[in-house]
Design a protein around this motif. Structure first.
Motif, PDB file in Angstrom:
ATOM      1  N   ASP A 228      59.014-105.721  20.964  1.00 47.97           N
ATOM      2  CA  ASP A 228      58.383-106.770  21.770  1.00 47.97           C
ATOM      3  C   ASP A 228      57.534-106.100  22.859  1.00 47.97           C
ATOM      4  O   ASP A 228      56.983-105.038  22.637  1.00 47.97           O
ATOM      5  CB  ASP A 228      59.430-107.743  22.338  1.00 47.97           C
ATOM      6  CG  ASP A 228      60.514-107.053  23.151  1.00 47.97           C
ATOM      7  OD1 ASP A 228      60.266-105.946  23.685  1.00 47.97           O
ATOM      8  OD2 ASP A 228      61.617-107.609  23.258  1.00 47.97           O
ATOM      9  N   GLN A 229      57.475-106.673  24.033  1.00 51.02           N
ATOM     10  CA  GLN A 229      56.636-106.109  25.083  1.00 51.02           C
ATOM     11  C   GLN A 229      57.332-105.005  25.871  1.00 51.02           C
ATOM     12  O   GLN A 229      56.757-104.443  26.792  1.00 51.02           O
ATOM     13  CB  GLN A 229      56.153-107.226  26.015  1.00 51.02           C
ATOM     14  CG  GLN A 229      55.224-108.170  25.290  1.00 51.02           C
ATOM     15  CD  GLN A 229      54.775-109.324  26.164  1.00 51.02           C
ATOM     16  OE1 GLN A 229      55.402-109.653  27.149  1.00 51.02           O
ATOM     17  NE2 GLN A 229      53.670-109.930  25.773  1.00 51.02           N
ATOM     18  N   THR A 230      58.553-104.678  25.511  1.00 46.57           N
ATOM     19  CA  THR A 230      59.252-103.562  26.130  1.00 46.57           C
ATOM     20  C   THR A 230      58.599-102.273  25.635  1.00 46.57           C
ATOM     21  O   THR A 230      58.445-102.087  24.433  1.00 46.57           O
ATOM     22  CB  THR A 230      60.744-103.563  25.733  1.00 46.57           C
ATOM     23  OG1 THR A 230      61.295-104.844  25.998  1.00 46.57           O
ATOM     24  CG2 THR A 230      61.518-102.514  26.475  1.00 46.57           C
ATOM     25  N   ASN A 231      58.236-101.404  26.549  1.00 43.68           N
ATOM     26  CA  ASN A 231      57.521-100.188  26.149  1.00 43.68           C
ATOM     27  C   ASN A 231      58.319 -99.344  25.160  1.00 43.68           C
ATOM     28  O   ASN A 231      59.239 -98.613  25.555  1.00 43.68           O
ATOM     29  CB  ASN A 231      57.156 -99.353  27.370  1.00 43.68           C
ATOM     30  CG  ASN A 231      55.893 -99.832  28.022  1.00 43.68           C
ATOM     31  OD1 ASN A 231      55.327-100.853  27.628  1.00 43.68           O
ATOM     32  ND2 ASN A 231      55.432 -99.108  29.008  1.00 43.68           N
ATOM     33  N   TYR A 232      57.984 -99.473  23.915  1.00 43.86           N
ATOM     34  CA  TYR A 232      58.390 -98.587  22.823  1.00 43.86           C
ATOM     35  C   TYR A 232      59.829 -98.709  22.349  1.00 43.86           C
ATOM     36  O   TYR A 232      60.169 -98.170  21.294  1.00 43.86           O
ATOM     37  CB  TYR A 232      58.070 -97.129  23.148  1.00 43.86           C
ATOM     38  CG  TYR A 232      56.669 -96.956  23.673  1.00 43.86           C
ATOM     39  CD1 TYR A 232      55.590 -97.552  23.028  1.00 43.86           C
ATOM     40  CD2 TYR A 232      56.421 -96.239  24.831  1.00 43.86           C
ATOM     41  CE1 TYR A 232      54.301 -97.423  23.519  1.00 43.86           C
ATOM     42  CE2 TYR A 232      55.127 -96.097  25.328  1.00 43.86           C
ATOM     43  CZ  TYR A 232      54.073 -96.698  24.661  1.00 43.86           C
ATOM     44  OH  TYR A 232      52.810 -96.564  25.152  1.00 43.86           O
TER      45      TYR A 232
ATOM     46  N   GLY B 202      58.156 -94.293  27.319  1.00 44.55           N
ATOM     47  CA  GLY B 202      59.349 -94.964  26.810  1.00 44.55           C
ATOM     48  C   GLY B 202      60.479 -94.916  27.815  1.00 44.55           C
ATOM     49  O   GLY B 202      60.307 -94.460  28.954  1.00 44.55           O
ATOM     50  N   LYS B 203      61.635 -95.366  27.395  1.00 44.69           N
ATOM     51  CA  LYS B 203      62.813 -95.339  28.264  1.00 44.69           C
ATOM     52  C   LYS B 203      63.866 -94.345  27.757  1.00 44.69           C
ATOM     53  O   LYS B 203      64.938 -94.243  28.331  1.00 44.69           O
ATOM     54  CB  LYS B 203      63.404 -96.738  28.360  1.00 44.69           C
ATOM     55  CG  LYS B 203      62.508 -97.721  29.076  1.00 44.69           C
ATOM     56  CD  LYS B 203      63.268 -98.979  29.380  1.00 44.69           C
ATOM     57  CE  LYS B 203      62.566-100.082  30.024  1.00 44.69           C
ATOM     58  NZ  LYS B 203      61.487-100.133  30.766  1.00 44.69           N
ATOM     59  N   ASP B 204      63.582 -93.650  26.663  1.00 44.19           N
ATOM     60  CA  ASP B 204      64.488 -92.666  26.085  1.00 44.19           C
ATOM     61  C   ASP B 204      65.867 -93.263  25.794  1.00 44.19           C
ATOM     62  O   ASP B 204      66.888 -92.654  26.045  1.00 44.19           O
ATOM     63  CB  ASP B 204      64.600 -91.441  26.999  1.00 44.19           C
ATOM     64  CG  ASP B 204      65.104 -90.214  26.260  1.00 44.19           C
ATOM     65  OD1 ASP B 204      64.983 -90.170  25.014  1.00 44.19           O
ATOM     66  OD2 ASP B 204      65.644 -89.306  26.904  1.00 44.19           O
ATOM     67  N   GLU B 205      65.878 -94.482  25.223  1.00 43.52           N
ATOM     68  CA  GLU B 205      67.126 -95.171  24.914  1.00 43.52           C
ATOM     69  C   GLU B 205      67.474 -95.122  23.422  1.00 43.52           C
ATOM     70  O   GLU B 205      68.380 -95.826  22.979  1.00 43.52           O
ATOM     71  CB  GLU B 205      67.051 -96.622  25.395  1.00 43.52           C
ATOM     72  CG  GLU B 205      66.984 -96.736  26.897  1.00 43.52           C
ATOM     73  CD  GLU B 205      66.958 -98.172  27.398  1.00 43.52           C
ATOM     74  OE1 GLU B 205      67.053 -99.112  26.577  1.00 43.52           O
ATOM     75  OE2 GLU B 205      66.827 -98.351  28.614  1.00 43.52           O
ATOM     76  N   GLY B 206      66.766 -94.318  22.677  1.00 45.48           N
ATOM     77  CA  GLY B 206      67.045 -94.170  21.256  1.00 45.48           C
ATOM     78  C   GLY B 206      66.338 -92.935  20.734  1.00 45.48           C
ATOM     79  O   GLY B 206      65.561 -92.303  21.453  1.00 45.48           O
ATOM     80  N   MET B 207      66.615 -92.590  19.514  1.00 48.73           N
ATOM     81  CA  MET B 207      65.950 -91.442  18.900  1.00 48.73           C
ATOM     82  C   MET B 207      64.468 -91.733  18.701  1.00 48.73           C
ATOM     83  O   MET B 207      64.090 -92.878  18.462  1.00 48.73           O
ATOM     84  CB  MET B 207      66.577 -91.118  17.536  1.00 48.73           C
ATOM     85  CG  MET B 207      67.935 -90.484  17.630  1.00 48.73           C
ATOM     86  SD  MET B 207      68.521 -89.948  15.986  1.00 48.73           S
ATOM     87  CE  MET B 207      69.392 -91.425  15.479  1.00 48.73           C
ATOM     88  N   THR B 208      63.657 -90.693  18.762  1.00 46.83           N
ATOM     89  CA  THR B 208      62.243 -90.850  18.443  1.00 46.83           C
ATOM     90  C   THR B 208      62.111 -91.050  16.934  1.00 46.83           C
ATOM     91  O   THR B 208      63.023 -90.696  16.168  1.00 46.83           O
ATOM     92  CB  THR B 208      61.427 -89.608  18.843  1.00 46.83           C
ATOM     93  OG1 THR B 208      61.882 -88.488  18.060  1.00 46.83           O
ATOM     94  CG2 THR B 208      61.542 -89.303  20.334  1.00 46.83           C
ATOM     95  N   PRO B 209      60.984 -91.591  16.465  1.00 46.82           N
ATOM     96  CA  PRO B 209      60.801 -91.732  15.017  1.00 46.82           C
ATOM     97  C   PRO B 209      60.937 -90.393  14.274  1.00 46.82           C
ATOM     98  O   PRO B 209      61.528 -90.348  13.186  1.00 46.82           O
ATOM     99  CB  PRO B 209      59.390 -92.314  14.901  1.00 46.82           C
ATOM    100  CG  PRO B 209      59.248 -93.128  16.148  1.00 46.82           C
ATOM    101  CD  PRO B 209      59.930 -92.289  17.216  1.00 46.82           C
ATOM    102  N   GLY B 210      60.452 -89.315  14.854  1.00 45.38           N
ATOM    103  CA  GLY B 210      60.601 -88.002  14.210  1.00 45.38           C
ATOM    104  C   GLY B 210      62.057 -87.582  14.100  1.00 45.38           C
ATOM    105  O   GLY B 210      62.490 -87.025  13.093  1.00 45.38           O
ATOM    106  N   ALA B 211      62.836 -87.864  15.143  1.00 41.63           N
ATOM    107  CA  ALA B 211      64.265 -87.548  15.101  1.00 41.63           C
ATOM    108  C   ALA B 211      64.978 -88.402  14.061  1.00 41.63           C
ATOM    109  O   ALA B 211      65.898 -87.925  13.381  1.00 41.63           O
ATOM    110  CB  ALA B 211      64.891 -87.742  16.485  1.00 41.63           C
ATOM    111  N   LEU B 212      64.555 -89.659  13.923  1.00 43.45           N
ATOM    112  CA  LEU B 212      65.143 -90.518  12.882  1.00 43.45           C
ATOM    113  C   LEU B 212      64.856 -89.966  11.485  1.00 43.45           C
ATOM    114  O   LEU B 212      65.704 -90.026  10.595  1.00 43.45           O
ATOM    115  CB  LEU B 212      64.617 -91.946  13.006  1.00 43.45           C
ATOM    116  CG  LEU B 212      65.166 -92.759  14.169  1.00 43.45           C
ATOM    117  CD1 LEU B 212      64.368 -94.052  14.338  1.00 43.45           C
ATOM    118  CD2 LEU B 212      66.637 -93.068  13.958  1.00 43.45           C
ATOM    119  N   LEU B 213      63.657 -89.420  11.299  1.00 43.11           N
ATOM    120  CA  LEU B 213      63.312 -88.808  10.017  1.00 43.11           C
ATOM    121  C   LEU B 213      64.245 -87.624   9.740  1.00 43.11           C
ATOM    122  O   LEU B 213      64.803 -87.502   8.647  1.00 43.11           O
ATOM    123  CB  LEU B 213      61.859 -88.342  10.021  1.00 43.11           C
ATOM    124  CG  LEU B 213      61.393 -87.585   8.790  1.00 43.11           C
ATOM    125  CD1 LEU B 213      61.347 -88.508   7.582  1.00 43.11           C
ATOM    126  CD2 LEU B 213      60.036 -86.965   9.038  1.00 43.11           C
TER     127      LEU B 213
END
Length: 135
Positions: free
Chosen positions: A13-17, A38-49
């Motif tokens: 949504d409108q929450t940054n990233y 971002g807010k660093d509240e989850g893995m980055t897409p690269g880390a998810l990969l």
């Protein structure tokens, strides 16, 4: 939807990233580091990969060891990739596999070969086509 397919839904949504990811009845967050907004509240897409490749590799090795009754106690996969903005067609993922247990050299070498049989590994080393449409 074909029941033989794996599906995932991501919502932002409108929450940054901060992105919600739903798949198979499970839920996680993806995000970007604070230095890029971002807010660093989850893995980055690269880390998810990398997490996908690492978990698939570990599971594939564990399944093989269980089937062959190999005394594998634990598997640890260390993965690295360049930053997402540097990724290209020649991007390289480095993978180091640690196997714990009373294993022979032959068993270790076989499990190293089995690691490349993981479905995510097979997919990543081949060309991937992505079809995109608006919903």
């Amino acid at each position: 939807m074909d029941e033989n397919q794996i599906t995932a839904v991501t919502e932002l949504d409108q929450t940054n990233y901060l992105t919600k990811v739903y798949a198979g009845g499970h839920f996680i967050y993806a995000d970007e580091p604070e230095e890029v907004g971002g807010k660093d509240e989850g893995m980055t897409p690269g880390a998810l990969l990398l997490a996908s490749l690492g978990s698939c590799t570990a599971i594939t090795i564990r399944m093989y060891a269980d089937r062959k009754q190999i005394p594998l106690e634990a598997v640890k996969i260390h993965l690295t990739i360049c930053k997402e903005e540097e990724m290209s067609a020649s991007t390289k993922i480095s993978r180091k596999i640690e196997l714990t247990g009373d294993l022979t050299a032959e068993q270790r070498n076989r499990m190293l070969a089995i690691a490349d049989k993981c479905p995510i590994h097979k997919m990543l080393i081949n060309p991937i086509e992505i079809d995109t449409v608006l919903g």
